[in-house]
Scaffold this motif. Structure first.
Motif, PDB file in Angstrom:
ATOM      1  N   ARG A 170       1.713 122.339 -11.162  1.00  0.00           N
ATOM      2  CA  ARG A 170       2.426 121.076 -10.934  1.00  0.00           C
ATOM      3  C   ARG A 170       2.859 120.943  -9.474  1.00  0.00           C
ATOM      4  N   THR A 176       1.453 117.997  -6.936  1.00  0.00           N
ATOM      5  CA  THR A 176       2.353 116.999  -6.371  1.00  0.00           C
ATOM      6  C   THR A 176       2.431 117.099  -4.849  1.00  0.00           C
ATOM      7  N   GLU A 207       1.042 109.210  -9.414  1.00  0.00           N
ATOM      8  CA  GLU A 207       1.034 110.122 -10.559  1.00  0.00           C
ATOM      9  C   GLU A 207       0.395 109.482 -11.789  1.00  0.00           C
TER      10      GLU A 207
END
Length: 207
Positions: free
Chosen positions: A138, A142, A163
């Motif tokens: 993650r 990101t 996203e």
């Protein structure tokens, strides 16, 4: 007279160069072995000892270069996921009016390539099954991908939009390559891109 140090146990820390497999290319061998270990066993069952064995080095050398298992997983993920992370470059070159098609074609194309597909599958399987692996994945996605794409956008809530676009593409790849739901799994790639790209475009550009 024998050396008083002979036979004495070596202190803990970095293993001696002669018996650890250290030397030119050791770090790269460890990363290669780590990708293979995580691909074969997943995050939970992969071990530092197994990675060390695959690389032909002492387990202490793996710790020396990378630290605990989540750190070497992060390094292995970054190398394996590197082609997909280059999607930011695709997003930044060309107008926003075609960003959806460019990103969709690039990301889905990376998953179609057998060379990049297996490492990516291993990463996704580990991230789905283990929270530590998911956290590593993650952060990488990101920081290295969705946040960078968001900078290119001129819409409200650009990070959320980025996203959502990523979720659309990840969902397609999961169904197509991991779960293998038909007819999506065997559909023509260009046909899939033609259907998905407009949705990604809307996420990224429509106010």
């Amino acid at each position: 007279m024998s050396d008083a140090r002979e036979g004495a146990p070596r202190k803990r820390g970095r293993p001696a160069r002669t018996d650890a497999g250290d030397g030119p290319g050791a770090r790269e061998r460890i990363l290669t072995a780590a990708r293979a270990e995580f691909a074969e066993h997943g995050y939970d069952k992969a071990s530092i000892r197994g990675i060390a064995k695959g690389a032909g080095v002492d387990p202490a050398l793996v710790h020396h270069y990378f630290g605990p298992k989540e750190k070497i997983f992060g390094a292995a993920v970054e190398v394996a996921f590197a082609p997909a992370l280059q999607a930011h470059d695709i997003a930044s070159v060309g107008g926003l009016e075609t960003i959806g098609e460019r990103l969709t074609r690039y990301i889905l194309g990376v998953w179609e390539d057998p060379v990049t597909q297996e490492p990516l599958l291993a990463i996704v399987r580990s991230a789905v099954a283990n929270e530590t692996a998911a956290a590593v994945f993650r952060e990488l996605v990101t920081v290295r991908l969705t946040d960078r794409v968001a900078v290119e956008l001129d819409v409200p809530e650009p990070r959320l939009r980025s996203e959502l676009a990523a979720a659309q593409l990840v969902g397609v790849t999961l169904l197509r390559h991991v779960i293998k739901v038909e007819p999506l799994a065997s559909a023509d790639l260009d046909e899939v891109i033609a259907m998905v790209a407009p949705v990604v475009q809307r996420h990224l550009t429509e106010n």
